[in-house]
Structure formats: structure tokens, C-alpha cells
Design a protein around this motif. Structure first.
Motif, short mmCIF file in Angstrom:
data_model
loop_
_atom_site.label_atom_id
_atom_site.label_comp_id
_atom_site.label_asym_id
_atom_site.label_seq_id
_atom_site.Cartn_x
_atom_site.Cartn_y
_atom_site.Cartn_z
N PRO A 4 0.86 -1.18 0.00
CA PRO A 4 0.00 0.00 0.00
C PRO A 4 0.90 1.24 0.00
O PRO A 4 1.97 1.23 0.61
N ARG A 5 0.47 2.28 -0.68
CA ARG A 5 1.29 3.49 -0.79
C ARG A 5 0.45 4.75 -0.62
O ARG A 5 -0.74 4.76 -0.95
N THR A 6 1.09 5.80 -0.14
CA THR A 6 0.49 7.12 -0.07
C THR A 6 1.51 8.11 -0.65
O THR A 6 2.66 8.12 -0.21
N ASN A 50 6.87 10.21 -1.65
CA ASN A 50 6.22 9.07 -1.01
C ASN A 50 6.07 9.37 0.48
O ASN A 50 7.02 9.80 1.14
N LEU A 51 4.88 9.16 1.00
CA LEU A 51 4.62 9.34 2.43
C LEU A 51 4.54 7.97 3.09
O LEU A 51 4.87 6.96 2.48
N ASP A 52 4.06 7.91 4.30
CA ASP A 52 3.92 6.63 5.00
C ASP A 52 2.97 5.74 4.22
O ASP A 52 1.97 6.19 3.67
N GLY A 53 3.26 4.48 4.15
CA GLY A 53 2.42 3.53 3.42
C GLY A 53 1.96 2.40 4.32
O GLY A 53 1.76 2.59 5.52
N GLY A 54 1.81 1.23 3.75
CA GLY A 54 1.36 0.08 4.52
C GLY A 54 -0.02 0.29 5.09
O GLY A 54 -0.89 0.91 4.46
N GLY A 55 -0.23 -0.20 6.29
CA GLY A 55 -1.54 -0.08 6.94
C GLY A 55 -1.92 1.35 7.28
O GLY A 55 -3.07 1.63 7.60
N ASN A 79 0.57 11.67 11.99
CA ASN A 79 0.56 12.79 11.06
C ASN A 79 -0.50 12.58 9.99
O ASN A 79 -1.04 11.49 9.85
N CYS A 80 -0.78 13.66 9.28
CA CYS A 80 -1.77 13.61 8.19
C CYS A 80 -1.54 14.80 7.28
O CYS A 80 -0.77 15.70 7.59
#
Length: 82
Positions: A4-6, A50-55, A79-80
Motif C-alpha cells: 500500500p502506498r500514499t 512518497n509518504l507513510d504507506g502500509g496499513g 501525522n496527516c
């Protein structure tokens, strides 16, 4: 690895927020970094990060989750992007 990616990206005209579901074989396997870079280029981004990914990859708007987090629940994060 497909995960998963953000990602946030932009060009001179638009800001893009991209969320990729993953780790759920019947729904989405995620993306690799090269695949994600190609998508951002196709969208016209001149810069991307790329920001935090995974769950932690959760697309939440006005109290509603609009994607399918890999943990099946919303994860608490520090964070958001607002």
C-alpha cells in the motif's frame, strides 16, 4: 515489493494525493516504487514524495474512509495531510 502506498505530487497547476490499497489479494496487491513513479509521471507531476504507506495508507474525507486499508481498520497515526 508491492505495498500500500500514499504519495503527494504536484505540477504548476494541480496537487495530487494518491492512495494505493494493497496486501489484500482479492482487492489490491499494492504497487512498487517504480510503478508508483510511472503513475505520478502519467498524472503530469513534476515533483512527488512518497509518504507513510502500509496499513497507514488511509484516505479519509469528512469522516468517511474512502479506500480499503490493509489492516481492515483505521490505524492511529501521528501525522496527516490537511
Amino acid at each position: 515489493l508491492r505495498q500500500p502506498r500514499t504519495v503527494v505530487g504536484f505540477n504548476s497547476r494541480y496537487l495530487f494525493l494518491v492512495f494505493v490499497d494493497g496486501r489484500v489479494p482479492w482487492h489490491s496487491m499494492g504497487m512498487t516504487y517504480p510503478e508508483l513513479a510511472m503513475i505520478m509521471r502519467q498524472l503530469g507531476c513534476t515533483e512527488a514524495m512518497n509518504l507513510d504507506g502500509g496499513g497507514s495508507s488511509t484516505f479519509w474525507v469528512q469522516g468517511e474512509t474512502l479506500n480499503f486499508p490493509s489492516d481492515f481498520i483505521e490505524r492511529r497515526v501521528a501525522n496527516c495531510v490537511e
